[in-house]
Design an enzyme around this catalytic site. Structure first.
Site, PDB file in Angstrom:
ATOM      1  N   GLU A 470      16.566  -1.894  31.242  1.00 20.06           N
ATOM      2  CA  GLU A 470      16.218  -0.761  32.107  1.00 20.06           C
ATOM      3  C   GLU A 470      15.363   0.305  31.414  1.00 20.06           C
ATOM      4  O   GLU A 470      15.102   1.343  32.009  1.00 20.06           O
ATOM      5  CB  GLU A 470      17.494  -0.138  32.678  1.00 20.06           C
ATOM      6  CG  GLU A 470      18.233  -1.094  33.599  1.00 20.06           C
ATOM      7  CD  GLU A 470      19.651  -0.640  33.909  1.00 20.06           C
ATOM      8  OE1 GLU A 470      20.119   0.326  33.285  1.00 20.06           O
ATOM      9  OE2 GLU A 470      20.280  -1.273  34.772  1.00 20.06           O
ATOM     10  N   LYS A 581      16.306  -2.118  25.959  1.00 18.45           N
ATOM     11  CA  LYS A 581      17.673  -1.601  26.005  1.00 18.45           C
ATOM     12  C   LYS A 581      18.719  -2.692  25.773  1.00 18.45           C
ATOM     13  O   LYS A 581      19.762  -2.472  25.197  1.00 18.45           O
ATOM     14  CB  LYS A 581      17.883  -0.985  27.385  1.00 18.45           C
ATOM     15  CG  LYS A 581      19.225  -0.352  27.627  1.00 18.45           C
ATOM     16  CD  LYS A 581      19.276   0.249  29.033  1.00 18.45           C
ATOM     17  CE  LYS A 581      20.591   0.919  29.316  1.00 18.45           C
ATOM     18  NZ  LYS A 581      20.681   1.436  30.691  1.00 18.45           N
ATOM     19  N   GLN A 582      18.433  -3.883  26.282  1.00 16.66           N
ATOM     20  CA  GLN A 582      19.424  -4.960  26.213  1.00 16.66           C
ATOM     21  C   GLN A 582      18.711  -6.293  26.405  1.00 16.66           C
ATOM     22  O   GLN A 582      17.583  -6.319  26.909  1.00 16.66           O
ATOM     23  CB  GLN A 582      20.498  -4.763  27.274  1.00 16.66           C
ATOM     24  CG  GLN A 582      20.030  -4.871  28.700  1.00 16.66           C
ATOM     25  CD  GLN A 582      20.928  -4.091  29.656  1.00 16.66           C
ATOM     26  OE1 GLN A 582      20.814  -2.880  29.784  1.00 16.66           O
ATOM     27  NE2 GLN A 582      21.829  -4.793  30.314  1.00 16.66           N
TER      28      GLN A 582
END
Ligand code: IFM
Length: 719
Positions: A470, A581-582
């Site tokens: 995100e 972010k991930q």
């Protein structure tokens, strides 16, 4: 290694500790706030499905009337940790039994000393029963007074949800006395009843204090030095979601237990059954052992065993974070734990998606599409409840637009994926043909209608989406989204074939009701074949179109840091860099392992691993990173990521555990152990394990249910 404990009291960390010491039973959870109450606490009980309206975020789980309230006075002096002297303090959560115990030796301001033992549990044997016992051993002669109350004056960090309706003291059938409190949510109109009964080691004749909204029972005992006084508070709880007569249900349940010991014995047995299926043993690493049991415990106390109308929020039932809303965290992080160890819970969670299909269809239609587009944040009805605006984390006076509700379309494929995995593992054809297949078909219908044909490139695209990472919003052709949409479409075609063969009537019904004409199915095939998947010749896959052109980033240049890269770059700035972010591309390897070669996984792991904000990015990241590192045979890397996930709440690594358990990280921790280090993989004929144990682990043993049979995997590291 079954206990989480602390042996000193620190007022400043209490909110974090309240999260850690949450107890529950799958119907409700209660944070570990202290019985006597303090001004800065974040006291809360959340009951599944009890939502009420709230501005901007539409709806939230209402913090239920408080059942814990229990005060003790020594010769009129109120026991409180913020006065007098704490001579001894210990708190222990026993994960094996779900009992939270606090022992305190305390000297009052005037010098009276007493030992206290508070114990509590939410009964797993009877989800409408809550049990609390206080044992006081005075070191003086005089009076010990107890005040046990039900408190309807609760709120959600300032927002009131409850209206007082009624309260009373009444006789139960067997002559015992009970007190009830009836509250109703202000907008959703859900009735909630708490019914309380006291038992004690000596005969009781409590006074009833009829204070509106806080019905209280008060009993004064003669205190003799060294003589123990034990008082048990049983509370029955029921809502109008459970029964047409929640009062009768709550009273019936509160009357039931004959003693604390009896209720506790039932609790022990119920938990022993849970652990039989779910326990994981790790030898040689105490921290990993306790973390994986803690993660399982937190998921098990949030797991709806008897209610398919609810889902599990991103913070379980343990805090105010995300207001009880459910995300993709359920299907991708938590559901696998239940699918493999508690399939009845997994089925309830999937049935929730089935029951909210009409809201998902409405959402798709509102945006001009067909099929089912599930809400990014989902609550009781399944309508989209993602807030459009939240306070900007860099300047709380400003608002930032949240786009996930409008653009994170991958949620529909995540639901389909969880459904398919449940079917594959359980072999539950009956449920799958009745409900599951429809979830996969209607989400496929959505992805076909959402795909855009790009004539110039001769491919289908999904533009303006948000993938798992995100830090980059509103991108084109996010690989995770495109690949899962493709998976959803091809899987739906296979599922329809299976239905035609095995359940032709159901196939005909769905062909009719979902309008699955041959032309539509041909379009599904075409979209799946021609979807854009930006894979470079060297196997490196672009997270979204244009990602490789963004400014590269060396995260080491920003160390040491205490903030996420999002906070450092800002909402807009983060879009300009490759910091993520991930896991996004790497998620695909976890979910669709068999589709990718080791070499492709390695090339992508090496690229994205160094660009991921492991420390302050999403708590959803480290566990997946660990699993992919295991695939690569990088056990040291894998362990580093795993332990980050394992510490998310116990060590409060992001400083926000006070808002509730990071449920996805808890599920991810289990997955990292089982799918990562344990190497469990499904195959066409069953399952196999490809272990990659960390060097210092002596043994890893876990259980799961495959097609109705309990399986045990017991792995040992060579000496
Ligand atoms: O669903 C997640 C998302 O992937 C990252 N932000 C937090 C959400 C809830 O846990």
């Amino acid at each position: 290694m079954w206990t989480i404990s602390e042996n000193s009291f620190t007022a400043e960390t209490q909110r974090h500790k309240e999260t850690i010491f949450t107890i529950g039973n799958g119907y409700l959870s209660t944070r570990g706030a202290l019985e006597e109450g303090y001004p800065n606490e974040s006291r809360a009980t959340f009951v599944h499905g009890v939502f009420d309206d709230v501005p901007i975020a539409i709806t939230e789980l209402a913090n239920a009337p408080d059942w814990l309230s229990f005060n003790v006075l020594l010769n009129g002096e109120r026991f409180s940790l913020d006065s007098g002297t704490i001579l001894k303090f210990e708190r222990v959560l026993d994960l094996r039994t779900g009992v939270l115990t606090r022992t305190v030796r305390w000297k009052s301001p005037s010098g009276l000393i007493a030992a206290f033992k508070f114990e509590r549990f939410a009964s797993l044997a009877d989800e409408h029963l809550l049990c609390l016992r206080c044992v006081v051993t005075p070191e003086f002669d005089g009076a010990v007074e107890v005040r046990a109350a039900l408190n309807g004056n609760t709120d959600n960090e300032g927002l009131a949800h409850w209206r007082w309706m009624s309260q009373s003291q009444r006789d139960l059938d067997d002559g015992q006395q009970a007190v009830h409190l009836h509250s109703r949510t202000r907008m959703s109109g859900i009735d909630l009843i708490l019914a309380m009964r006291l038992c004690a080691s000596s005969p009781l004749q409590p006074d009833y204090w009829d204070v509106e909204s806080i019905p209280t029972l008060r009993q004064v005992f003669d205190a003799r030095r060294g003589e123990t006084i034990a008082v048990t508070k049983f509370v029955g709880v029921a809502t109008s979601r459970d029964s047409e007569s929640p009062l009768a249900l709550a009273l019936e349940r509160v009357a039931k237990p004959s003693s604390w010991e009896k209720a506790l014995e039932e609790q022990r047995q119920a938990w022993a059954e849970e652990w039989k299926r779910t326990d994981v043993t790790i030898e040689g690493d105490d921290e990993a052992q306790i973390a994986v049991r803690f993660s399982l415990f937190q998921l098990l106390i949030a797991a709806p065993r008897n209610d398919p109308r609810v889902n599990i929020g991103a913070k379980t039932l343990s805090g105010f974070g995300y207001r009880g809303h459910a995300f993709w965290d359920t299907e991708i992080y938590m559901l696998p734990v239940f699918t493999f160890t508690a399939p009845h819970v997994a089925r309830n969670l999937l049935e929730y998606r089935y029951l909210t299909l009409s809201a998902a269809r409405d959402k798709a239609r509102e945006y001009g599409y067909e099929g089912a587009w599930f809400a990014w944040e989902s609550a009781d009805t399944g309508e989209e409840v993602t807030p459009m605006w939240v306070p900007d984390f860099r300047d709380k006076r400003k608002l930032a637009r949240v786009w996930t509700g409008d653009h994170a379309i991958h949620i529909s494929a995540d639901v389909a994926f969880g459904t398919f995995q449940y079917w594959r593992v359980t072999g539950n054809d009956e449920w799958f043909s009745r409900q599951g297949a429809e979830l996969i078909l209607d989400t496929a219908k959505f992805f076909a209608s959402r795909a855009e044909w790009q004539e110039a490139r001769g491919c289908y695209a999904y533009s303006d989406v948000i993938g798992p990472d995100e830090y980059h919003d509103r991108v084109d052709n996010n690989l995770y989204t495109n690949r899962l949409a493709q998976w959803n479409l091809t899987t739906a075609l296979d599922v329809l074939e299976w239905l035609r063969t095995h359940h032709p009537e159901k196939a005909d019904d769905l062909i009719q009701s979902l309008d699955l004409s041959e032309a539509r199915l041909a379009k599904w095939r075409e979209v799946a074949e021609k979807i854009y998947l930006g894979v470079r010749p060297d196997g490196l896959m672009e997270q979204f179109e244009g990602y490789f052109k963004l400014k590269d980033v060396n995260l080491a240049d920003y160390e040491p840091r205490t903030k996420s890269m999002h906070e450092i770059f800002g909402f807009e700035g983060a879009n300009e860099y490759q910091a993520i972010k991930q896991p996004d591309v790497l998620m695909l390897f976890h979910m669709l392992r068999e589709d990718y070669s080791d070499e492709v996984i390695r090339v992508n792991y090496d690229y994205y691993n160094t660009r991921t904000d492991h420390t302050f990015g999403s708590s959803l990241g480290p566990s997946i990173q660990a699993i992919v590192a295991c695939m690569m045979g990088y056990p040291d890397d894998a362990y580093e990521h795993f332990i980050r996930a394992a510490r998310a709440d116990l060590r409060d690594v992001r400083g926000n555990a006070k808002d509730g358990i990071h449920a996805a990280s808890a599920g991810g921790t289990w997955q990292a152990v089982v799918f990562g280090f344990g190497g469990l993989r499904l195959t066409s004929s069953g399952w196999e394990a490809h272990p990659q144990l960390p060097k210092h682990w002596k043994r890893l043993s876990f259980r799961f249910i495959h097609r109705g049979e309990l399986q045990t995997v017991d792995l040992h590291n060579p000496k």
